[in-house]
Structure formats: C-alpha cells, structure tokens
Design an enzyme around this catalytic site. Sequence first.
Site, PDB file in Angstrom:
ATOM      1  N   ASP A  65     126.340 120.864  59.930  1.00  0.00           N
ATOM      2  CA  ASP A  65     127.660 120.747  60.572  1.00  0.00           C
ATOM      3  C   ASP A  65     128.429 122.053  60.417  1.00  0.00           C
ATOM      4  O   ASP A  65     128.219 122.776  59.431  1.00  0.00           O
ATOM      5  CB  ASP A  65     128.487 119.671  59.854  1.00  0.00           C
ATOM      6  N   TYR A  67     131.756 124.037  59.133  1.00  0.00           N
ATOM      7  CA  TYR A  67     132.739 123.749  58.089  1.00  0.00           C
ATOM      8  C   TYR A  67     133.918 123.008  58.716  1.00  0.00           C
ATOM      9  O   TYR A  67     134.304 123.286  59.847  1.00  0.00           O
ATOM     10  CB  TYR A  67     133.235 125.039  57.452  1.00  0.00           C
ATOM     11  N   PHE A  78     126.851 128.533  58.067  1.00  0.00           N
ATOM     12  CA  PHE A  78     127.103 129.048  56.711  1.00  0.00           C
ATOM     13  C   PHE A  78     128.161 130.151  56.647  1.00  0.00           C
ATOM     14  O   PHE A  78     128.572 130.553  55.561  1.00  0.00           O
ATOM     15  CB  PHE A  78     125.799 129.536  56.041  1.00  0.00           C
ATOM     16  N   HIS A 187     118.621 122.871  49.610  1.00  0.00           N
ATOM     17  CA  HIS A 187     119.872 123.387  50.188  1.00  0.00           C
ATOM     18  C   HIS A 187     120.610 124.221  49.132  1.00  0.00           C
ATOM     19  O   HIS A 187     120.551 123.899  47.945  1.00  0.00           O
ATOM     20  CB  HIS A 187     120.732 122.204  50.643  1.00  0.00           C
TER      21      HIS A 187
END
Length: 221
Positions: A65, A67, A78, A187
């Site tokens: 997704d 942020y 990211f 992750h």
Amino acid sequence: MNVQIEESWKNRLQPEFEKPYFKDLIQFVKKEYETQKVYPPGRLIFNAFDKCPFDTCKVVILGQDPYHGQGQAHGLSFSVNDGVRKPPSLLNIFKEIQDDLGKPVPTSGNLERWAVQGVLLLNATLTVREGDPGSHQGKGWETFTDSVIKHLNDEKEGLVFMLWGKYAQEKGKIIDEARHYVLKATHPSPMAAKWGGWFGTKHFSKANEYLRSRGQAEIDW
C-alpha cells in the site's frame, strides 16, 4: 480511457484501461478523492511509471500500500517526500544498504533517485485513504499491477525483482525465475526485521553484481 501515464507504459497497458474492472476502479478512486482524504496526490498515482519508463526498468521493488500519513506517499513504494520523517521500514532498508555497501544513511527518504536509474518502485495498490491502511485493496489495483508484472516478466529478460515479505512473494509467483533474478526476504518492517531474515540479505550488492554480469550499469543505492 485516456490515462495520463508515461508513454512506453501507456502503449502496453492501454488494453487494461479499457477493461470493465479498470473503469469501475477509476470511478471508485475518483469518488474517494472527492469525498475523502486520499494519498498520494492524484497527479502522482502513476509516479512510479512516469519516473521509470518500461524501457529503462532494470529492478522492481514491490510494495503493498502507499503510506497513509499526511505528506508521505508520492507514488513510489517505500519512498517519502523530502523533509518527511523516514518510516521504520525505510530506515531498515537504509541500514541494510549501509551494512551491505558501506553507504551512510541518507538525509532524505525520497527514492526518486533510484527510480530514474531504472528501479520501478511499484505498490500493489496505488491509492489509500488517510489513516486507513488497506482501504483501497480489492478494488482492482491488484489486477492492474499483476498485469504490469506480467508485461515485465514476458517482454523483458534479466530483471531483478526484490520481493520482501509474504505478500510480495505471493504476488511475484508469476515471475519466471529462469528469465529473471528474484531476491526474496522478510519484510523490512520492524517486527519482521527483529525476528531475522532482513538484515544481512545483501540484496543491494547482489542486484548490482547481477546487473554487472549482464553488462548493465549498477544502481547507485
């Protein structure tokens, strides 16, 4: 449907834009932007594609997704805008780069400099409601980004795919590992990194070694 997106991507993705699911998706997204606070800003939804044309793409980093906090998302997985505090996952990415390549942690969390070198920073879902992670999942974005991955897999050879976490690895199952270099890890989120499997993976040096072996310029991470 006329979607404003970089031309080399538009040429390949135009058939997706004409499909019923995509038209429904756009109607949903438009209504969300009209009635809710949604990120990233509308003009940056396809920023990952605009900054990294299909023909220049060498590396794909797959996120989930955008942020969902104010001022963070700008269409690159990211990455955050200049001047925005680095989220924990991004800090862990920078710490791994520091350990792997000896590069200091940068002052900015803006990864646009990676994108213009050929790194596609692709989220599976391209929009999100403020403060509500996952709120735009299951609306059609995943079908669209699956198509993006399929075009890359089928039409290019020797890409580096970085798949961090179970979600990315599941989405990346369509990638032909005989044609491309697939790097997998947990992750970089704090909990996942804490339990091991993120630090020490050396994905960034491995990616550069692979690119060099194919006669391509490495990425200045």
